[in-house]
Design a protein around this motif. Structure first.
Motif, PDB file in Angstrom:
ATOM      1  N   LYS A 155      32.504  26.968 -40.116  1.00 40.85           N
ATOM      2  CA  LYS A 155      31.818  26.119 -41.097  1.00 40.85           C
ATOM      3  C   LYS A 155      32.314  26.411 -42.505  1.00 40.85           C
TER       4      LYS A 155
ATOM      5  N   VAL B 127      35.954  24.857 -43.095  1.00 38.02           N
ATOM      6  CA  VAL B 127      36.098  23.403 -43.203  1.00 38.02           C
ATOM      7  C   VAL B 127      36.031  22.961 -44.665  1.00 38.02           C
ATOM      8  N   SER B 128      35.143  23.562 -45.445  1.00 36.83           N
ATOM      9  CA  SER B 128      35.011  23.190 -46.855  1.00 36.83           C
ATOM     10  C   SER B 128      36.087  23.822 -47.720  1.00 36.83           C
TER      11      SER B 128
ATOM     12  N   GLU C 220      40.229  21.758 -47.241  1.00 40.03           N
ATOM     13  CA  GLU C 220      40.527  20.342 -47.485  1.00 40.03           C
ATOM     14  C   GLU C 220      41.784  20.220 -48.355  1.00 40.03           C
TER      15      GLU C 220
ATOM     16  N   GLN D 275      42.720  17.451 -37.141  1.00 43.64           N
ATOM     17  CA  GLN D 275      42.338  18.834 -37.415  1.00 43.64           C
ATOM     18  C   GLN D 275      40.822  18.978 -37.549  1.00 43.64           C
ATOM     19  N   VAL D 276      40.214  18.032 -38.264  1.00 44.76           N
ATOM     20  CA  VAL D 276      38.754  18.072 -38.429  1.00 44.76           C
ATOM     21  C   VAL D 276      38.068  17.983 -37.075  1.00 44.76           C
TER      22      VAL D 276
ATOM     23  N   ILE E 233      38.603  21.304 -35.123  1.00 49.01           N
ATOM     24  CA  ILE E 233      37.811  22.397 -35.683  1.00 49.01           C
ATOM     25  C   ILE E 233      36.334  22.206 -35.349  1.00 49.01           C
ATOM     26  N   CYS E 234      35.848  20.977 -35.449  1.00 46.73           N
ATOM     27  CA  CYS E 234      34.449  20.700 -35.106  1.00 46.73           C
ATOM     28  C   CYS E 234      34.180  20.997 -33.632  1.00 46.73           C
TER      29      CYS E 234
ATOM     30  N   GLN F  23      34.132  24.693 -33.248  1.00 44.85           N
ATOM     31  CA  GLN F  23      32.880  25.209 -33.795  1.00 44.85           C
ATOM     32  C   GLN F  23      31.726  25.008 -32.807  1.00 44.85           C
TER      33      GLN F  23
END
Length: 306
Positions: free
Chosen positions: A175, A178-179, A182, A188-189, A192-193, A196
């Protein structure tokens, strides 16, 4: 009484009131200054106490090194743990953290100097491999003193506040990243999600297993009759009860090993998803997060107290 006398009396009353206010303000200022001096004195005393404790710890670590109670990088690690598992691991973790900081500084310099992908990948791989080292060392230490590793006594108080089965939660680290990373591509998002979510599910399963173990252990210790009457039957029941409890405690290092495997696999999958430069930034972000936790602990312990 004439008007002049009334005015004169009013002026005297005002002067007296003003003098009283001034005296009260001066008294308040003196009291505030006194409290400030006391806080400063207490703060200095606490810093001195912290310095003495640090000196004592350094002396203990030095004696441990001289006595050979530490994990040798080239010797029999399991054997060197047998003397004092907790102290041995603390010494080795201190060394690991020092080397980790050196590698992070090298990684930060490579990122800031816009090093080529090949050079950057080498440094990233070195940092990643060093994470593998701490997982291996924790596994060895857990065999000697699993409670020390699970309790996180080798970490700072702020880090222990977020401890989960002897380490960090992989899902929380993802988490955070991810921020920090960017812009990421849509793929990729999504990956990663998904990672997670899988990490969260694995964490929940391990947490439920730990809860079940603790409940079962509590029930085992609560049942039976204490061996206080002296009868052989009670003694046998008591010893059987303790044997059952010991058997259940023997599974603790298995939970720690699974949790560390999850952390290790999450880091590996993260590097697979990210580019070399994104992986470098991710490792720097993870390091900065834990560095801030350690700094927060230092500030908290050294804070002035009334």
């Amino acid at each position: 009484m004439c008007l002049f006398q009334i005015l004169k009396l009013n002026n005297k009353l005002k002067e007296k009131t003003a003098d009283q206010k001034t005296l009260r303000r001066l008294a308040q200022n003196r009291e505030a200054a006194r409290k400030s001096r006391l806080r400063k004195k207490a703060y200095v005393q606490q810093l001195e106490s912290s310095r003495l404790k640090l000196t004592q710890l350094e002396q203990e670590l030095q004696r441990a090194r001289q006595q050979g109670i530490f994990i040798s990088s080239s010797g029999d690690q399991a054997h060197s743990m047998s003397g004092n598992g907790a102290l041995a691991f603390d010494v080795e973790y201190s060394r690991w953290l020092e080397e980790h900081n050196r590698l992070i500084n090298e990684l930060r310099a490579a990122v800031n100097s816009h090093a080529g992908d090949t050079e950057l990948r080498t440094v990233v791989d070195n940092v990643t491999a060093q994470f593998d080292d701490i997982f291996r060392l924790k596994g060895i230490a857990a065999k000697a003193d699993v409670f020390h590793i699970l309790s996180g006594m080798w970490k700072t108080p702020a880090e222990r506040c977020f401890l989960w089965i002897g380490g960090f939660r992989s899902s929380e680290i993802l988490k955070l990243l991810v921020s920090q990373l960017e812009p990421l591509t849509e793929q990729q998002v999504a990956e990663i999600c998904n990672l997670q979510q899988l990490s969260q599910q694995a964490e929940d399963a391990l947490s439920q297993g730990m809860d079940a173990l603790q409940q079962s252990l509590a029930e085992t210790l609560a049942s039976g009759t204490p061996a206080t009457s002296g009868s052989s039957g009670n003694v046998a029941n008591y010893m059987g009860q303790m044997a059952m409890a010991m058997g259940k405690l023997g599974t603790l290092d298995g939970f720690l090993r699974q949790a560390d495997n999850l952390r290790q696999q999450t880091l590996q999958q993260m590097h697979r998803i990210l580019t070399t430069r994104q992986s470098a930034r991710a490792l720097l972000a993870i390091n900065d997060y834990f560095s801030r936790l350690r700094a927060l602990s230092s500030l908290w312990l050294a804070r002035p107290r009334e």
